[in-house]
Design an enzyme around this catalytic site. Structure first.
Site, short mmCIF file in Angstrom:
data_model
loop_
_atom_site.label_atom_id
_atom_site.label_comp_id
_atom_site.label_asym_id
_atom_site.label_seq_id
_atom_site.Cartn_x
_atom_site.Cartn_y
_atom_site.Cartn_z
N GLU A 1 0.83 -1.20 0.00
CA GLU A 1 0.00 0.00 0.00
C GLU A 1 0.87 1.25 0.00
OE1 GLU A 1 0.97 1.38 2.96
OE2 GLU A 1 1.91 -0.56 3.30
N GLU B 1 4.55 -0.69 1.03
CA GLU B 1 4.58 -0.81 -0.43
C GLU B 1 4.52 -2.25 -0.93
OE1 GLU B 1 7.97 1.18 -2.13
OE2 GLU B 1 7.61 3.05 -1.03
#
Length: 368
Positions: free
Chosen positions: A183, A326
């Site tokens: 994310e 991420e």
């Protein structure tokens, strides 16, 4: 399955939940027997032997493969950033999305090394002009400030989950064997910590970390904001959707959907750090069987992550004191998972060396 209520797309989500089945025990036993006959002491490769057993249960056969890999990065912004919970301004979310497109972020580097594609989805950023390479699935331009009211409506939370399910289904149809989730969203360790606190009843001060690197005063402020958000919104821990809409985020909702959709299509999902961990905990509370399709990549330096993994009863493959997000932890775990499948495909058996397998196995039992 825990109580789930909402608006649009709910019927589709309920059907997906019903499609999540237990792991195939017969395939797991077949893989365990295969591993026990390889030229090594029983269990000597530790978690590298546990992985193919789990993968066999997920796949439904004792020849699982992880040839095609992808990482889904869900991006969203958070109204709670207005409370000063992050060391970075909200604009960084959009700047990092552009960085993903250019292939210059940490996740791009690590995914290339692991041979995985990266799919970036804008599910709720504040960015108005989104790079064409990013998949546009925006529910809304960022959540509301959860410190003064719900982060989103239940209908929006359901929409976010549905987007995640569609994403998982699309990747399954493309032949992806292994999924990782990540994310991007400035301030998102705040909702992740809040959700974890509600689901686990562990004190907020124990769960909350420094996120992007806030100082001691910033940490105290962050804890106060989470306490205020939970007290003001009073999310029901027995209703995962209520928790998600009141103190969650759009990217977290999307990741919940990816987890549920992948489990319904019998695809393993490698979770990353505390934000994807909070999504995993919500998916587990929606449908406990979804946990069996999850692999924990690493232990985040964010304190809430250890409590999440404890709740899920998942063991992380790595402990590198990372806290980037991420999907970077998932990318680093991919080669280990691939190694585990090469072991049962490429190692020799005792029979091939002319040594009866039962001799080695008996020796192990006697020494034990």
């Amino acid at each position: 399955m825990r109580r789930l209520s909402g608006g649009n797309h709910l019927e589709k989500i309920m059907q997906v939940i019903q499609d999540i089945k237990p792991l195939d025990i017969r395939s797991m036993e077949e893989m365990r027997n295969c591993l026990n006959n390889l030229t090594k002491p029983l269990g000597s490769l530790g978690m590298l032997e546990e992985l193919p057993i789990t993968l066999s249960g997920i796949a439904g056969h004792a020849a699982p493969k992880v040839d095609r890999k992808a990482i889904v990065v869900m991006c969203g912004d958070h109204g709670v950033v207005k409370e000063g919970v992050s060391a970075y301004p909200q604009a960084v979310t959009g700047l990092m999305m552009d960085n993903f497109v250019r292939g210059k972020a940490a996740i791009n580097v690590l995914a290339r090394q692991a041979g995985a594609e990266v799919q970036v989805i804008d599910i709720g950023s504040m960015l108005e002009e989104v790079p064409k390479e990013i998949i546009k699935k925006k529910v809304r331009y960022g959540t509301d400030n959860m410190a003064i009211g719900p982060a989103m409506s239940k209908e929006e939370a359901v929409q976010g989950i549905h987007i995640g399910i569609e994403t998982a289904f699309d990747l399954a149809d493309q032949g992806i064997d292994l999924l990782g989730i990540g994310e991007m969203g400035i301030g998102n360790t705040t909702p992740a910590s809040a959700m974890t606190a509600v689901f686990t009843s562990i004190s907020i001060s124990q769960l909350t970390g420094r996120g992007t690197g806030i100082n001691a005063a910033g940490l105290d402020k962050k804890i106060e904001v989470i306490e205020r958000a939970i007290k003001g919104n009073n999310p029901n821990p027995m209703d995962p959707l209520d928790v998600l809409c009141k103190v969650g985020g759009f990217e977290i909702a999307g990741l919940v959907g990816v987890l549920l959709g992948a489990a319904a299509r019998r695809i393993p999902v490698v979770i990353d750090g505390v934000i994807s961990g909070a999504a995993a905990l919500a998916a587990y509370r929606i449908e406990p069987l979804s946990r069996d399709y999850m692999i924990a990549s690493h232990l985040s330096a964010e304190p809430a992550h250890q409590f999440i993994l404890n709740e899920l009863e998942l063991k992380p493959l790595l402990n590198l004191e990372m806290r980037l997000g991420e999907g970077t932890g998932a990318a680093l775990a991919f080669p280990l998972i691939e190694s585990s499948t090469r072991i049962f495909r490429e190692m020799a058996t005792f029979e091939e060396l002319g040594i009866p397998a039962h001799v080695e196995n008996s020796k192990e039992k006697n020494e034990a």
